[in-house]
Write an enzyme that holds these catalytic residues in place. Structure first.
Site, PDB file in Angstrom:
ATOM      1  N   MET A 262       4.817 -24.742   4.547  1.00 57.92           N
ATOM      2  CA  MET A 262       6.228 -24.561   2.970  1.00 57.92           C
ATOM      3  C   MET A 262       7.294 -25.750   2.894  1.00 57.92           C
ATOM      4  O   MET A 262       8.269 -25.965   2.034  1.00 57.92           O
ATOM      5  CB  MET A 262       6.133 -23.766   2.510  1.00 57.92           C
ATOM      6  CG  MET A 262       5.147 -22.013   2.117  1.00 57.92           C
ATOM      7  SD  MET A 262       5.490 -21.409   1.610  1.00 57.92           S
ATOM      8  CE  MET A 262       4.352 -20.052   1.362  1.00 57.92           C
ATOM      9  N   SER A 263       7.836 -26.350   4.316  1.00 55.04           N
ATOM     10  CA  SER A 263       8.611 -26.261   5.143  1.00 55.04           C
ATOM     11  C   SER A 263       8.605 -27.984   5.631  1.00 55.04           C
ATOM     12  O   SER A 263       7.560 -28.367   5.684  1.00 55.04           O
ATOM     13  CB  SER A 263       9.817 -25.816   5.214  1.00 55.04           C
ATOM     14  OG  SER A 263       9.709 -25.788   6.644  1.00 55.04           O
TER      15      SER A 263
ATOM     16  N   HIS B 142      14.095 -25.489   1.132  1.00 53.83           N
ATOM     17  CA  HIS B 142      13.321 -25.516   0.219  1.00 53.83           C
ATOM     18  C   HIS B 142      12.741 -26.438  -0.842  1.00 53.83           C
ATOM     19  O   HIS B 142      13.875 -25.422  -2.573  1.00 53.83           O
ATOM     20  CB  HIS B 142      12.364 -23.923   0.934  1.00 53.83           C
ATOM     21  CG  HIS B 142      12.504 -23.639   2.010  1.00 53.83           C
ATOM     22  ND1 HIS B 142      13.350 -22.361   2.170  1.00 53.83           N
ATOM     23  CD2 HIS B 142      11.371 -23.805   2.611  1.00 53.83           C
ATOM     24  CE1 HIS B 142      12.785 -22.193   3.309  1.00 53.83           C
ATOM     25  NE2 HIS B 142      12.233 -22.631   3.540  1.00 53.83           N
TER      26      HIS B 142
ATOM     27  N   TYR C 139      10.396 -25.638  -2.913  1.00 55.17           N
ATOM     28  CA  TYR C 139      10.030 -24.783  -3.435  1.00 55.17           C
ATOM     29  C   TYR C 139      11.865 -23.945  -4.233  1.00 55.17           C
ATOM     30  O   TYR C 139      11.147 -23.075  -5.319  1.00 55.17           O
ATOM     31  CB  TYR C 139       8.648 -23.955  -2.724  1.00 55.17           C
ATOM     32  CG  TYR C 139       9.451 -22.861  -2.241  1.00 55.17           C
ATOM     33  CD1 TYR C 139      10.270 -21.763  -2.063  1.00 55.17           C
ATOM     34  CD2 TYR C 139       8.998 -23.369  -0.675  1.00 55.17           C
ATOM     35  CE1 TYR C 139      10.377 -20.492  -1.364  1.00 55.17           C
ATOM     36  CE2 TYR C 139       9.287 -21.840   0.663  1.00 55.17           C
ATOM     37  CZ  TYR C 139      10.152 -21.115  -0.170  1.00 55.17           C
ATOM     38  OH  TYR C 139      10.190 -20.970   1.179  1.00 55.17           O
ATOM     39  N   GLU C 140      12.554 -23.869  -4.043  1.00 52.41           N
ATOM     40  CA  GLU C 140      13.131 -23.262  -4.149  1.00 52.41           C
ATOM     41  C   GLU C 140      13.660 -23.910  -6.241  1.00 52.41           C
ATOM     42  O   GLU C 140      14.296 -22.421  -6.746  1.00 52.41           O
ATOM     43  CB  GLU C 140      15.093 -22.906  -3.305  1.00 52.41           C
ATOM     44  CG  GLU C 140      14.330 -22.258  -1.934  1.00 52.41           C
ATOM     45  CD  GLU C 140      15.482 -22.240  -1.021  1.00 52.41           C
ATOM     46  OE1 GLU C 140      16.291 -22.627  -1.226  1.00 52.41           O
ATOM     47  OE2 GLU C 140      14.453 -22.669  -0.682  1.00 52.41           O
TER      48      GLU C 140
ATOM     49  N   ASN D 133       0.246 -16.416  11.429  1.00 49.27           N
ATOM     50  CA  ASN D 133      -0.244 -15.876  11.086  1.00 49.27           C
ATOM     51  C   ASN D 133      -2.039 -17.229  11.169  1.00 49.27           C
ATOM     52  O   ASN D 133      -1.198 -17.891  11.053  1.00 49.27           O
ATOM     53  CB  ASN D 133      -0.235 -15.690   9.472  1.00 49.27           C
ATOM     54  CG  ASN D 133       0.469 -16.324   8.802  1.00 49.27           C
ATOM     55  OD1 ASN D 133       1.508 -16.694   8.882  1.00 49.27           O
ATOM     56  ND2 ASN D 133      -0.111 -17.270   7.724  1.00 49.27           N
TER      57      ASN D 133
ATOM     58  N   ALA E 158       8.870 -20.667  11.048  1.00 51.56           N
ATOM     59  CA  ALA E 158       7.396 -20.699  10.957  1.00 51.56           C
ATOM     60  C   ALA E 158       6.432 -21.287  10.293  1.00 51.56           C
ATOM     61  O   ALA E 158       5.984 -21.733   8.652  1.00 51.56           O
ATOM     62  CB  ALA E 158       7.439 -18.976  10.530  1.00 51.56           C
TER      63      ALA E 158
ATOM     64  N   HIS F 141      16.536 -16.204   5.777  1.00 50.74           N
ATOM     65  CA  HIS F 141      18.077 -17.191   6.846  1.00 50.74           C
ATOM     66  C   HIS F 141      19.282 -16.541   6.740  1.00 50.74           C
ATOM     67  O   HIS F 141      19.573 -16.541   4.965  1.00 50.74           O
ATOM     68  CB  HIS F 141      17.241 -18.222   5.239  1.00 50.74           C
ATOM     69  CG  HIS F 141      16.108 -18.463   6.159  1.00 50.74           C
ATOM     70  ND1 HIS F 141      15.978 -20.325   6.569  1.00 50.74           N
ATOM     71  CD2 HIS F 141      14.709 -18.318   5.194  1.00 50.74           C
ATOM     72  CE1 HIS F 141      14.931 -20.454   6.715  1.00 50.74           C
ATOM     73  NE2 HIS F 141      14.198 -19.721   5.710  1.00 50.74           N
TER      74      HIS F 141
ATOM     75  N   HIS G  43       5.035 -12.497   3.683  1.00 50.28           N
ATOM     76  CA  HIS G  43       6.865 -13.130   3.901  1.00 50.28           C
ATOM     77  C   HIS G  43       7.320 -12.427   5.032  1.00 50.28           C
ATOM     78  O   HIS G  43       8.083 -12.466   6.122  1.00 50.28           O
ATOM     79  CB  HIS G  43       7.731 -13.443   3.195  1.00 50.28           C
ATOM     80  CG  HIS G  43       9.007 -13.931   4.064  1.00 50.28           C
ATOM     81  ND1 HIS G  43       8.706 -15.145   3.771  1.00 50.28           N
ATOM     82  CD2 HIS G  43      10.598 -13.568   3.510  1.00 50.28           C
ATOM     83  CE1 HIS G  43       9.932 -14.868   3.994  1.00 50.28           C
ATOM     84  NE2 HIS G  43      11.016 -14.782   3.589  1.00 50.28           N
TER      85      HIS G  43
ATOM     86  N   SER H 127      12.153 -19.564   9.647  1.00 52.04           N
ATOM     87  CA  SER H 127      11.852 -18.308   9.079  1.00 52.04           C
ATOM     88  C   SER H 127      12.013 -17.137  10.244  1.00 52.04           C
ATOM     89  O   SER H 127      11.838 -18.120  11.000  1.00 52.04           O
ATOM     90  CB  SER H 127      11.117 -17.842   8.628  1.00 52.04           C
ATOM     91  OG  SER H 127      11.178 -18.796   6.844  1.00 52.04           O
TER      92      SER H 127
HETATM   93  N1  HPA Z   1       0.975 -20.153   4.959  1.00 56.03           N
HETATM   94  C1  HPA Z   1       2.049 -21.640   4.336  1.00 56.03           C
HETATM   95  N2  HPA Z   1       3.198 -21.119   4.504  1.00 56.03           N
HETATM   96  C2  HPA Z   1       3.474 -20.262   5.882  1.00 56.03           C
HETATM   97  C3  HPA Z   1       2.211 -19.551   6.251  1.00 56.03           C
HETATM   98  C4  HPA Z   1       0.908 -19.364   5.533  1.00 56.03           C
HETATM   99  O1  HPA Z   1       0.358 -18.834   6.090  1.00 56.03           O
HETATM  100  N3  HPA Z   1       2.994 -18.417   7.496  1.00 56.03           N
HETATM  101  C5  HPA Z   1       4.827 -19.463   7.450  1.00 56.03           C
HETATM  102  N4  HPA Z   1       4.294 -20.143   6.790  1.00 56.03           N
END
Ligand code: HPA
Length: 276
Positions: A212-213, A87, A89-90, A236, A117, A65, A248, A34
């Site tokens: 998540m990846s 991903h 999750y998609e 973050n 990310a 993306h 996001h 991302s």
């Molecule tokens: N959690 C999960 N996936 C992420 C996060 C998060 O805080 N930040 C960026 N991708």
């Protein structure tokens, strides 16, 4: 498309498609997460092929993306960039990146650099930092190799993140004066962000980063015999560790601002590989 669908023919078909369009053997393959897509703009004399044109490639649509394969020159070497990933999750398929990874085995099995990310659960790793992944924890979703009936499914995961490539990343980082920590990445399937309790759990089990990846890709890449390194941009702190809940928009914004550092590191890494 789970792993069980006899992937070898799919890898061959994808390879026939991209080689007919000018893709050759890369020295390095890179998956861009991302907000990191602009790295693909650095590639000289690029061959660009939308994922939609390559048989067997997933064409999911997460904003931020681009969904194209870019092949060309970087620092005098050849690199193949996946600008965007799909991903688990998609569509619920942890093996969704099977063909893009299998294609690499038809192109000389270059080392793979997976970027993403990520959230940080370690106060020492701040938003904007780049972190080299040293190991991962996979509790958040199914193993992508479920359904694989080949003996090679019992993939050893010691040193999944290659100590050799990690050492080169450290040298590359110091050559450009970039502080590069190493951290453990914990996979949560998403797409919902973690709860505060899940973030506390992540801290207690030894994670530094959450995301998540990447983890399903790394398991498949190891199954396919590729050497792997992983880089996270911390966008973050985990849920409950900062005032504003992770979201996001923030992920994309912070990844954008940190992307120049990642670009510089990737360039230095490619140069470093040339010396090795
Ligand atoms: N959690 C999960 N996936 C992420 C996060 C998060 O805080 N930040 C960026 N991708």
């Amino acid at each position: 498309m789970a792993w069980s669908d006899h992937p070898e023919r799919l890898f061959d078909e994808a390879a026939a498609c991209v080689t007919a369009r000018g893709v050759g053997r890369p020295d390095l393959a890179i998956i861009l997460g991302s907000g990191l897509g602009p790295l693909a703009d650095e590639i000289a004399d690029p061959v660009v092929i939308p994922f939609a044109d390559i048989p067997g490639f997933p064409v999911g649509a997460v904003s931020g993306h681009r969904k194209a394969l870019v092949f060309g020159g970087l620092e005098g070497r050849k690199v193949l960039v996946y600008a965007g990933r799909s991903h688990a999750y998609e569509g619920g398929d942890a093996a969704v990146m099977k063909v893009p990874l299998g294609l690499l085995t038809r192109l000389g099995s270059p080392p793979l650099l997976a970027t993403n990310a990520a959230g940080s659960v370690n106060l020492g790793m701040k938003p904007g930092d780049v972190v080299s992944i040293s190991d991962h924890i996979s509790l958040g979703g199914p193993n992508p190799l479920i359904g694989d009936s080949d003996e090679r499914r019992f993939v050893p995961m010691a040193d999944a993140y290659s100590p050799t490539l990690r050492a080169r990343l450290r040298v590359a980082a110091s050559s450009i004066g970039l502080a590069l920590d190493e951290g453990v990445y914990m996979w949560w399937s998403g797409p919902s962000f973690e709860t505060p309790a899940e973030i506390r759990l992540s801290q207690r089990v030894g994670a530094d980063l959450v995301g998540m990846s990447t983890v399903p890709e790394v398991i498949m890449a190891r199954r396919l015999g590729l050497m792997v390194a992983g880089l996270s941009i911390v966008t973050n702190y985990g849920t409950g560790m900062q005032v504003i809940a992770p979201n996001h928009m923030e992920t994309k914004h912070v990844a954008d601002t940190a992307a120049p550092r990642l670009k510089a590191l990737v360039r230095a890494f490619v140069k470093e590989m040339a010396h090795a």
